[in-house]
Scaffold this motif. Structure first.
Motif, PDB file in Angstrom:
ATOM      1  N   GLU A 153       1.217  -1.156   0.099  1.00 52.54           N
ATOM      2  CA  GLU A 153      -0.128   0.245   0.081  1.00 52.54           C
ATOM      3  C   GLU A 153       0.920   0.901   0.514  1.00 52.54           C
ATOM      4  O   GLU A 153       0.664   2.330  -0.147  1.00 52.54           O
ATOM      5  N   LEU A 154       2.013   1.117   0.606  1.00 52.46           N
ATOM      6  CA  LEU A 154       2.470   2.461   1.178  1.00 52.46           C
ATOM      7  C   LEU A 154       3.243   2.925  -0.452  1.00 52.46           C
ATOM      8  O   LEU A 154       3.945   4.004  -1.072  1.00 52.46           O
ATOM      9  N   SER A 155       3.733   1.741  -1.137  1.00 49.55           N
ATOM     10  CA  SER A 155       4.419   1.881  -2.383  1.00 49.55           C
ATOM     11  C   SER A 155       3.526   2.434  -3.893  1.00 49.55           C
ATOM     12  O   SER A 155       4.285   2.185  -4.751  1.00 49.55           O
ATOM     13  N   GLY A 156       2.240   2.096  -3.314  1.00 52.92           N
ATOM     14  CA  GLY A 156       1.244   2.160  -4.603  1.00 52.92           C
ATOM     15  C   GLY A 156       1.355   1.398  -5.886  1.00 52.92           C
ATOM     16  O   GLY A 156       0.695   1.271  -6.558  1.00 52.92           O
ATOM     17  N   THR A 157       1.497  -0.028  -4.836  1.00 56.04           N
ATOM     18  CA  THR A 157       1.895  -1.133  -6.742  1.00 56.04           C
ATOM     19  C   THR A 157       0.959  -1.668  -6.284  1.00 56.04           C
ATOM     20  O   THR A 157      -0.447  -1.160  -4.722  1.00 56.04           O
ATOM     21  N   SER A 158       0.790  -2.946  -6.797  1.00 53.89           N
ATOM     22  CA  SER A 158      -0.116  -4.566  -6.774  1.00 53.89           C
ATOM     23  C   SER A 158       0.720  -5.584  -6.102  1.00 53.89           C
ATOM     24  O   SER A 158       1.713  -5.300  -6.042  1.00 53.89           O
ATOM     25  N   GLU A 159       0.372  -6.480  -5.419  1.00 52.45           N
ATOM     26  CA  GLU A 159       0.184  -7.904  -5.345  1.00 52.45           C
ATOM     27  C   GLU A 159       1.131  -8.218  -6.449  1.00 52.45           C
ATOM     28  O   GLU A 159       2.540  -8.126  -5.590  1.00 52.45           O
TER      29      GLU A 159
END
Length: 203
Positions: free
Chosen positions: A138-144
């Motif tokens: 979430e902090l990196s603004g990415t997806s799993e």
């Protein structure tokens, strides 16, 4: 900024989705946790389409999300990992760039926060320190999926730093996923004449 600098309609991004993406960008800039899964559900888009739209829009308005290793270490109570993460990321960049064709080396960009977040997570895991993977994503603004792709690449190229098993790998023999550095999906769309089925995994 999105109204003035980015034509969302030409990118196929509706007003509701645009507002949600703006909220996520703002949260990332202020390092506030953001529930991306809820955002995806409210946007009415698939995860792949949302990530593609997020990347296109963020690049379109010239905003870059950043993560600081020291801040992560303090937040997760793993200060002793700071030099290890920095060393690991430096080694990963060096080996990744060495595997690229000469024409692509100068343009290689590892500033995406997913690299920092993944390197931090793998170092913590190797040294048996517990960190919240979902929170890092979430902090990196990415997806799993994106996080997993970068994780695999890091463990393959830098098993001596990020790996946790006894199996050793020679970085020279590893097939590198060069798509990890394709940070501008809209550029690939122009070159390819449309998005590929793997577009949502671009970093």
């Amino acid at each position: 900024m999105s109204d003035l600098q980015f034509d969302s309609s030409s990118a196929g991004i509706g007003e509701i989705c645009k507002a949600i993406i703006c909220l996520e960008i703002a949260a990332n800039m202020k390092h506030v946790l953001f529930d991306r899964q809820t955002a995806i559900r409210l946007s009415g888009m698939s995860e792949k389409a949302y990530i593609r739209s997020f990347n296109v829009m963020q690049n379109g308005i010239g905003v870059k999300n950043t993560l600081d290793i020291k801040e992560l270490a303090i937040q997760f109570g793993c200060v002793r990992l700071i030099p290890l993460v920095r060393k690991g990321l430096s080694l990963y960049r060096e080996r990744f760039i060495a595997s690229l064709p000469p024409s692509r080396r100068a343009s290689a960009d590892f500033t995406r926060p997913v690299f920092t977040a993944t390197g931090f997570y793998l170092c913590a895991k190797k040294h048996k320190l517990k960190v919240n993977k979902n929170k890092l994503i979430e902090l990196s603004g990415t997806s799993e999926d994106e996080f997993s792709s970068v994780s695999t690449s890091m463990k393959d190229l830098c098993h001596d730093v990020f790996g946790v098993s006894t199996e050793k790998k020679d970085p020279k023999s590893v097939k590198v996923n060069r798509d990890l550095l394709d940070v501008l999906p809209e550029k690939r769309q122009a070159e390819d004449g449309g998005y590929s089925s793997d577009e949502g995994k671009d970093v």
